[in-house]
Motif scaffolding. Structure first.
Motif, PDB file in Angstrom:
ATOM      1  N   GLN A   1       6.027   8.178 -48.637  1.00  0.00           N
ATOM      2  CA  GLN A   1       6.756   7.818 -49.855  1.00  0.00           C
ATOM      3  C   GLN A   1       8.108   7.163 -49.549  1.00  0.00           C
ATOM      4  O   GLN A   1       8.415   6.078 -50.071  1.00  0.00           O
ATOM      5  CB  GLN A   1       6.973   9.043 -50.744  1.00  0.00           C
ATOM      6  N   GLU A   2       8.903   7.788 -48.699  1.00  0.00           N
ATOM      7  CA  GLU A   2      10.231   7.247 -48.412  1.00  0.00           C
ATOM      8  C   GLU A   2      10.133   5.874 -47.754  1.00  0.00           C
ATOM      9  O   GLU A   2      10.855   4.949 -48.110  1.00  0.00           O
ATOM     10  CB  GLU A   2      11.013   8.209 -47.518  1.00  0.00           C
ATOM     11  N   GLN A   3       9.205   5.755 -46.812  1.00  0.00           N
ATOM     12  CA  GLN A   3       9.023   4.479 -46.114  1.00  0.00           C
ATOM     13  C   GLN A   3       8.619   3.374 -47.090  1.00  0.00           C
ATOM     14  O   GLN A   3       9.145   2.262 -47.033  1.00  0.00           O
ATOM     15  CB  GLN A   3       7.971   4.631 -45.017  1.00  0.00           C
ATOM     16  N   LEU A   4       7.677   3.669 -47.989  1.00  0.00           N
ATOM     17  CA  LEU A   4       7.210   2.647 -48.927  1.00  0.00           C
ATOM     18  C   LEU A   4       8.276   2.327 -49.976  1.00  0.00           C
ATOM     19  O   LEU A   4       8.390   1.169 -50.403  1.00  0.00           O
ATOM     20  CB  LEU A   4       5.914   3.103 -49.601  1.00  0.00           C
ATOM     21  N   GLU A   5       9.035   3.326 -50.374  1.00  0.00           N
ATOM     22  CA  GLU A   5      10.118   3.054 -51.314  1.00  0.00           C
ATOM     23  C   GLU A   5      11.178   2.160 -50.677  1.00  0.00           C
ATOM     24  O   GLU A   5      11.729   1.270 -51.340  1.00  0.00           O
ATOM     25  CB  GLU A   5      10.725   4.366 -51.813  1.00  0.00           C
ATOM     26  N   ASN A   6      11.449   2.375 -49.399  1.00  0.00           N
ATOM     27  CA  ASN A   6      12.382   1.493 -48.681  1.00  0.00           C
ATOM     28  C   ASN A   6      11.822   0.083 -48.584  1.00  0.00           C
ATOM     29  O   ASN A   6      12.560  -0.902 -48.749  1.00  0.00           O
ATOM     30  CB  ASN A   6      12.676   2.042 -47.286  1.00  0.00           C
ATOM     31  N   PHE A   7      10.510  -0.007 -48.325  1.00  0.00           N
ATOM     32  CA  PHE A   7       9.884  -1.324 -48.264  1.00  0.00           C
ATOM     33  C   PHE A   7       9.975  -2.024 -49.614  1.00  0.00           C
ATOM     34  O   PHE A   7      10.268  -3.218 -49.694  1.00  0.00           O
ATOM     35  CB  PHE A   7       8.415  -1.209 -47.835  1.00  0.00           C
ATOM     36  N   ALA A   8       9.733  -1.280 -50.703  1.00  0.00           N
ATOM     37  CA  ALA A   8       9.804  -1.866 -52.043  1.00  0.00           C
ATOM     38  C   ALA A   8      11.205  -2.400 -52.326  1.00  0.00           C
ATOM     39  O   ALA A   8      11.364  -3.478 -52.925  1.00  0.00           O
ATOM     40  CB  ALA A   8       9.402  -0.828 -53.089  1.00  0.00           C
ATOM     41  N   GLU A   9      12.218  -1.680 -51.881  1.00  0.00           N
ATOM     42  CA  GLU A   9      13.599  -2.132 -52.085  1.00  0.00           C
ATOM     43  C   GLU A   9      13.881  -3.396 -51.276  1.00  0.00           C
ATOM     44  O   GLU A   9      14.479  -4.354 -51.783  1.00  0.00           O
ATOM     45  CB  GLU A   9      14.562  -1.009 -51.679  1.00  0.00           C
ATOM     46  N   ASP A  10      13.442  -3.395 -50.012  1.00  0.00           N
ATOM     47  CA  ASP A  10      13.631  -4.586 -49.173  1.00  0.00           C
ATOM     48  C   ASP A  10      12.865  -5.777 -49.742  1.00  0.00           C
ATOM     49  O   ASP A  10      13.346  -6.913 -49.701  1.00  0.00           O
ATOM     50  CB  ASP A  10      13.166  -4.309 -47.741  1.00  0.00           C
ATOM     51  N   PHE A  11      11.666  -5.506 -50.260  1.00  0.00           N
ATOM     52  CA  PHE A  11      10.828  -6.553 -50.843  1.00  0.00           C
ATOM     53  C   PHE A  11      11.561  -7.203 -52.024  1.00  0.00           C
ATOM     54  O   PHE A  11      11.568  -8.424 -52.171  1.00  0.00           O
ATOM     55  CB  PHE A  11       9.507  -5.931 -51.302  1.00  0.00           C
ATOM     56  N   TYR A  12      12.181  -6.371 -52.833  1.00  0.00           N
ATOM     57  CA  TYR A  12      12.933  -6.889 -53.980  1.00  0.00           C
ATOM     58  C   TYR A  12      14.124  -7.731 -53.517  1.00  0.00           C
ATOM     59  O   TYR A  12      14.381  -8.817 -54.050  1.00  0.00           O
ATOM     60  CB  TYR A  12      13.415  -5.741 -54.855  1.00  0.00           C
ATOM     61  N   GLN A  13      14.839  -7.240 -52.521  1.00  0.00           N
ATOM     62  CA  GLN A  13      16.002  -7.972 -52.008  1.00  0.00           C
ATOM     63  C   GLN A  13      15.597  -9.322 -51.427  1.00  0.00           C
ATOM     64  O   GLN A  13      16.295 -10.320 -51.600  1.00  0.00           O
ATOM     65  CB  GLN A  13      16.719  -7.138 -50.933  1.00  0.00           C
ATOM     66  N   GLU A  14      14.448  -9.335 -50.754  1.00  0.00           N
ATOM     67  CA  GLU A  14      14.003 -10.560 -50.072  1.00  0.00           C
ATOM     68  C   GLU A  14      13.346 -11.554 -51.023  1.00  0.00           C
ATOM     69  O   GLU A  14      13.577 -12.767 -50.927  1.00  0.00           O
ATOM     70  CB  GLU A  14      13.035 -10.189 -48.953  1.00  0.00           C
TER      71      GLU A  14
END
Length: 200
Positions: free
Chosen positions: A100-113
């Motif tokens: 969960q934490e890893q994917l939530e971090n990925f989702a945040e990075d995805f949004y930023q990128e």
């Protein structure tokens, strides 16, 4: 008897095989593991459906701009980044809370990128994709369902006409269930592609 059959099959198949590449078997429907036929066939059953090389074979059919992801595979984050420029929406239903934490971090990075806020959900503990309900009203345009789950069931979901369902794990039972529900989607899997292109 089985040894003789195996030898005869090897001789008959030899001229049909790709001598420079890998050769595998795939079955139209699942053949029980204990079935004696498996012991005499001179080729291994193909089981690399979720490897990047084979996932990429059917990704070109994902031509819509809205994406629903079921499940996960190690190469998925890279694939999502590659497809991001043409995405208008992304719903990802991950198989469990383990990452969960890893994917939530990925989702945040995805949004930023890429400027796209993905909707991230997780199956509840002990839940299955067959128990999931995806609200139909979320979508007014066709979607790409990228289904990486290897179970037999599909979520309760009626995507708009023109949608495509990419069954990455090539589970025969999913195709049957999608047809039984009369979903207006184009079902695609490696098995289906191979079946339709194999000589009759």
């Amino acid at each position: 008897m089985e040894k003789k059959l195996r030898t005869e099959l090897e001789e008959e198949l030899h001229s049909l095989l790709d001598q420079m590449g890998d050769n595998f078997l795939f079955y139209e429907e699942e053949l029980p593991r204990e079935c004696w036929v498996r012991g005499i066939l001179p080729l291994q059953e193909f089981d690399d459906y979720l490897q990047p090389k084979w996932v990429r074979k059917i990704l070109p059919f994902a031509r819509n701009h809205h994406f629903v992801i079921l499940g996960s595979v190690p190469c998925l984050q890279q694939l999502l980044c590659e497809m991001a420029p043409r995405m208008k929406s992304l719903l990802w239903i991950a198989p469990d809370l383990t990452y969960q934490e890893q994917l939530e971090n990925f989702a945040e990075d995805f949004y930023q990128e890429y400027g796209l806020a993905m909707t991230l959900h997780f199956l509840p503990v002990g839940g299955t994709f067959g128990q999931m309900r995806i609200p139909d009203h979320r979508y007014s345009e066709p979607v790409n369902v990228l289904d990486f789950s290897d179970g037999r069931h599909v979520p309760v979901f009626n995507p708009p006409a023109g949608s495509v369902w990419l069954d990455m794990a090539s589970v025969y039972e999913k195709e049957r269930r999608i047809k039984a529900r009369r979903l207006q989607v184009r079902y695609i899997s490696l098995k289906k592609m191979w079946r339709e292109t194999s000589p009759s």
